[in-house]
Design an enzyme around this catalytic site. Structure first.
Site, PDB file in Angstrom:
ATOM      1  N   THR A  79      14.320   8.980   3.007  1.00 22.72           N
ATOM      2  CA  THR A  79      13.365   9.021   1.902  1.00 22.72           C
ATOM      3  C   THR A  79      12.540   7.742   1.964  1.00 22.72           C
ATOM      4  OG1 THR A  79      14.767  10.423   0.528  1.00 22.72           O
ATOM      5  CG2 THR A  79      13.118   9.106  -0.618  1.00 22.72           C
ATOM      6  N   LEU A  80      11.221   7.911   1.970  1.00 26.93           N
ATOM      7  CA  LEU A  80      10.282   6.792   2.074  1.00 26.93           C
ATOM      8  C   LEU A  80       9.653   6.538   0.708  1.00 26.93           C
ATOM      9  CD1 LEU A  80       8.425   8.001   5.299  1.00 26.93           C
ATOM     10  CD2 LEU A  80      10.288   6.332   5.176  1.00 26.93           C
ATOM     11  N   GLU A  81       9.548   5.276   0.342  1.00 23.19           N
ATOM     12  CA  GLU A  81       8.909   4.892  -0.912  1.00 23.19           C
ATOM     13  C   GLU A  81       7.569   4.249  -0.586  1.00 23.19           C
ATOM     14  OE1 GLU A  81      12.105   3.272  -0.238  1.00 23.19           O
ATOM     15  OE2 GLU A  81      13.294   4.871  -1.127  1.00 23.19           O
ATOM     16  N   SER A 125       1.138  -1.661   9.961  1.00 11.83           N
ATOM     17  CA  SER A 125       0.028  -2.526   9.562  1.00 11.83           C
ATOM     18  C   SER A 125      -1.186  -1.727   9.101  1.00 11.83           C
ATOM     19  CB  SER A 125      -0.344  -3.479  10.698  1.00 11.83           C
ATOM     20  OG  SER A 125      -0.766  -2.762  11.835  1.00 11.83           O
ATOM     21  N   THR A 126      -1.377  -0.524   9.640  1.00 12.09           N
ATOM     22  CA  THR A 126      -2.512   0.306   9.219  1.00 12.09           C
ATOM     23  C   THR A 126      -2.458   0.549   7.713  1.00 12.09           C
ATOM     24  OG1 THR A 126      -2.557   1.385  11.371  1.00 12.09           O
ATOM     25  CG2 THR A 126      -3.671   2.528   9.572  1.00 12.09           C
ATOM     26  N   TYR A 127      -1.290   0.863   7.191  1.00 15.88           N
ATOM     27  CA  TYR A 127      -1.150   1.069   5.749  1.00 15.88           C
ATOM     28  C   TYR A 127      -1.127  -0.261   4.993  1.00 15.88           C
ATOM     29  CZ  TYR A 127      -0.385   6.115   6.028  1.00 15.88           C
ATOM     30  OH  TYR A 127      -0.542   7.465   6.210  1.00 15.88           O
ATOM     31  N   LYS A 177      23.781  12.628   4.774  1.00 18.14           N
ATOM     32  CA  LYS A 177      23.243  13.931   5.209  1.00 18.14           C
ATOM     33  C   LYS A 177      22.174  14.469   4.271  1.00 18.14           C
ATOM     34  CE  LYS A 177      27.294  15.130   7.889  1.00 18.14           C
ATOM     35  NZ  LYS A 177      28.325  16.105   8.203  1.00 18.14           N
ATOM     36  N   GLN A 178      21.393  13.561   3.665  1.00 21.22           N
ATOM     37  CA  GLN A 178      20.327  14.023   2.777  1.00 21.22           C
ATOM     38  C   GLN A 178      19.250  14.748   3.578  1.00 21.22           C
ATOM     39  OE1 GLN A 178      19.023  10.435   0.809  1.00 21.22           O
ATOM     40  NE2 GLN A 178      17.613   9.889   2.433  1.00 21.22           N
ATOM     41  N   GLN A 216       8.099   1.791  10.797  1.00 21.53           N
ATOM     42  CA  GLN A 216       8.812   1.541  12.050  1.00 21.53           C
ATOM     43  C   GLN A 216      10.260   1.163  11.756  1.00 21.53           C
ATOM     44  OE1 GLN A 216       8.292  -2.008  14.742  1.00 21.53           O
ATOM     45  NE2 GLN A 216       7.536  -0.399  16.104  1.00 21.53           N
TER      46      GLN A 216
END
Length: 188
Positions: free
Chosen positions: A135-137, A112-114, A179-180, A156
């Protein structure tokens, strides 16, 4: 499917190395400074973003094509604070390495902060027996530059355990992101 508790998550980490490194409680302060929290929560795990980022840019006037992705679309940065341009996008990765059990599906939600700052985090589900850095977008939906803080909480993960084991896991079908390590670009 049932959502799994902090007790189950701890046991899966101990018995199966499901998350490495693992913070068994919420961390909100580092070196006497407030940070965006990470670590174990009641029914999930808040993961951190590393200092590796790939930021979308238009300096090379390329087109984003998921079937033929060009690294010219991105600028690599290793920074403590990633600045995403207005209405733009960046890729990062978790510090944590995940190993998902065969009877578990993991979904990711933003913090929620973001979200309250117009920064959206997107991740596709972590499938049974998938493992690797996630990997985060990050999407900056605002007309202003936005900051992402490395080594702090970014999203989360919620663990859903099935009452049946799947016939075919991600590992069984040799998924392309298995296994990235590091920030992984689109593969076809």
């Amino acid at each position: 499917m049932a959502i799994m508790s902090d007790k189950w998550i701890k046991e899966a980490v101990i018995n199966h190395s499901m998350i490495r490194p693992f913070a068994e409680k919420q961390v909100r302060v580092h070196n006497k400074e407030k940070i965006i929290s990470y670590g174990l929560s009641s029914y999930g795990y808040d993961a951190r973003v590393s200092n590796e980022f790939k930021i979308f840019t238009n300096i090379n006037s390329t087109t984003v094509d998921p079937k033929n992705f060009s690294e010219y679309n991105l600028v690599d940065r290793e920074v403590d604070v990633c600045i995403i341009p207005p209405n733009s996008f960046a890729l990062g990765r978790t510090i944590e390495y995940f190993k998902i059990p065969r009877d578990v599906l993991v979904i990711c939600v933003g913090k929620s902060t973001y979200a309250r700052c117009g920064i959206i985090v997107n991740v596709t589900p972590l499938e049974p027996e998938w493992e690797g850095h996630v990997t985060l977008e990050f999407s900056n939906t605002t007309p202003l530059p936005a900051k992402i803080y490395a080594n702090e909480g970014a999203c989360q993960f919620l663990f859903l355990k099935s009452d049946q084991i799947c016939d075919t896991s991600y590992a069984d079908r040799q998924g392309k992101y298995m296994k990235q390590v590091g920030v992984t670009l689109p593969l076809t």
